[in-house]
Design a protein around this motif. Sequence first.
Motif, PDB file in Angstrom:
ATOM      1  N   LYS A 243      -2.528 -11.981   2.418  1.00 61.47           N
ATOM      2  CA  LYS A 243      -3.758 -11.193   2.234  1.00 61.47           C
ATOM      3  C   LYS A 243      -4.414 -10.900   3.580  1.00 61.47           C
ATOM      4  N   SER A 246      -2.439  -8.230   5.274  1.00 63.61           N
ATOM      5  CA  SER A 246      -2.683  -6.956   4.609  1.00 63.61           C
ATOM      6  C   SER A 246      -4.058  -6.399   4.968  1.00 63.61           C
ATOM      7  N   ASP A 247      -5.075  -7.286   4.963  1.00 62.48           N
ATOM      8  CA  ASP A 247      -6.434  -6.861   5.324  1.00 62.48           C
ATOM      9  C   ASP A 247      -6.497  -6.383   6.767  1.00 62.48           C
ATOM     10  N   GLU A 248      -5.754  -7.072   7.641  1.00 66.51           N
ATOM     11  CA  GLU A 248      -5.748  -6.688   9.051  1.00 66.51           C
ATOM     12  C   GLU A 248      -5.115  -5.312   9.237  1.00 66.51           C
ATOM     13  N   ASN A 249      -3.997  -5.061   8.532  1.00 66.18           N
ATOM     14  CA  ASN A 249      -3.335  -3.757   8.613  1.00 66.18           C
ATOM     15  C   ASN A 249      -4.248  -2.651   8.072  1.00 66.18           C
ATOM     16  N   GLU A 250      -4.953  -2.979   6.977  1.00 64.55           N
ATOM     17  CA  GLU A 250      -5.878  -2.008   6.390  1.00 64.55           C
ATOM     18  C   GLU A 250      -7.034  -1.723   7.350  1.00 64.55           C
ATOM     19  N   ARG A 251      -7.531  -2.777   7.992  1.00 62.17           N
ATOM     20  CA  ARG A 251      -8.628  -2.611   8.955  1.00 62.17           C
ATOM     21  C   ARG A 251      -8.193  -1.727  10.118  1.00 62.17           C
ATOM     22  N   GLU A 253      -5.844   0.488  10.136  1.00 60.93           N
ATOM     23  CA  GLU A 253      -5.657   1.858   9.667  1.00 60.93           C
ATOM     24  C   GLU A 253      -7.003   2.580   9.555  1.00 60.93           C
ATOM     25  N   LYS A 254      -8.033   1.860   9.048  1.00 63.70           N
ATOM     26  CA  LYS A 254      -9.374   2.443   8.954  1.00 63.70           C
ATOM     27  C   LYS A 254      -9.929   2.750  10.343  1.00 63.70           C
TER      28      LYS A 254
END
Length: 415
Positions: A243, A246-251, A253-254
């Motif tokens: 998680k 995943s959160d780091e990759n999402e961050r 990307e944002k």
Amino acid sequence: MQRFKLLCLAICLVLVVPSIANAESLTEQKQDVDQKQLEVQNSLELTQEKIEQLRNNKAALDAEIKTLDASISETSTKLANINAQIKTLNKSIAALEAQITTLQEKIKIREELIRERLVLLQENGWNSRYMEVIFGAQSFSEFIERMDSVRTLLNADEDIIKAQVSDKEQLATAKSEIEKRKAEQEVLKASVEAISSELNQQKANKVAMFAALGLQEDELEGEMVDLQEQKDALVAQEKTIKKLISDENERKEKERIAKEKKDKEPKSSNSSDSTPPPTTYNGGGKGIFQNPCDGVLTSGQGARWGRHHDGIDIAKRGYVGIHAAADGVVSRSYYSSSYGNCIMINHNINGKIYTTVYGHMSSRLVGDGATVSKGQQIGVMGSTGRSTGQHLHFEVWINGWNSGTLQNPLDYVSY
């Protein structure tokens, strides 16, 4: 012929006697082997019995420790609630005392004023005094004005009397209330003494149990974590780490999308960076981590009592909050047979996964999967699990608890 028979008999004896001897030797050897096998089998059965007995003893010990910890935590909570009630009563008593002082001062001043008025009326006569004021008017309009003034004076006197009566009633009520609350306070203080005695006895029972078993404080800490407990922790940890990634990759990307959008916008010279909100606790530290609590270092990492101590121990008396050393996600919040009330937090810092462990707490304030901020309180220092004195056991790992690389916490925190 006779000689030939004797010769044959001699030859047979030469051949048969060793065979008989060999047979007897083999029989003895087989018996020895059988005996050895029996001894080994008995030894194995005995060892298995001992293993089973040890396993049962450990289960019974863990259950007893958990029961004691639950009793100690319940008693501690009860004591904390009563102390909070006493604190509230102290504040209300102080407020009532201040109110009484104010009322007494107002009453005293007003009594002096009323006394002066009564003396004045007695000396001059109530009717004649006010009649002189009214009939001393030079015109009708002045007469009306004087009538209003007299009425105002009379009303003022009446208001003073009413205020005096009201304040005296409030004073009596406040004094009655303060006596009632002081009585409640005495009852609570007696309860504190009784509950404190009970708590001390429960703690003494735990120390005595450890002493009877020949266990030193934290001797089995960490190394004796049950296999199932380890498995559960590792499964939860793997889920949390995934998680975090995943959160780091999402961050990222944002951030990339936001940067592209910002690059397309006209430049402004008036832009200013926002200031991050302050943390709820900041107890020092080194670099990426802050100290998880106040206290003094009582034990470092390394060899201790013939075993390896995986973390450091920080101790302090009284109510001591335990705080997250960095932003992260709670992989496990549970009661451990060795760590007691324990929380494990995974942190993704600069692309590297860290895990911090907080053991022996009296209570836990966050659950599995909770997202925590650096400095956020997650628990209260205690002495649950394999522990007989209040302290925090703190560990730092890279790439996961019990699956990655153990770190020396003193490289990250300062005590």
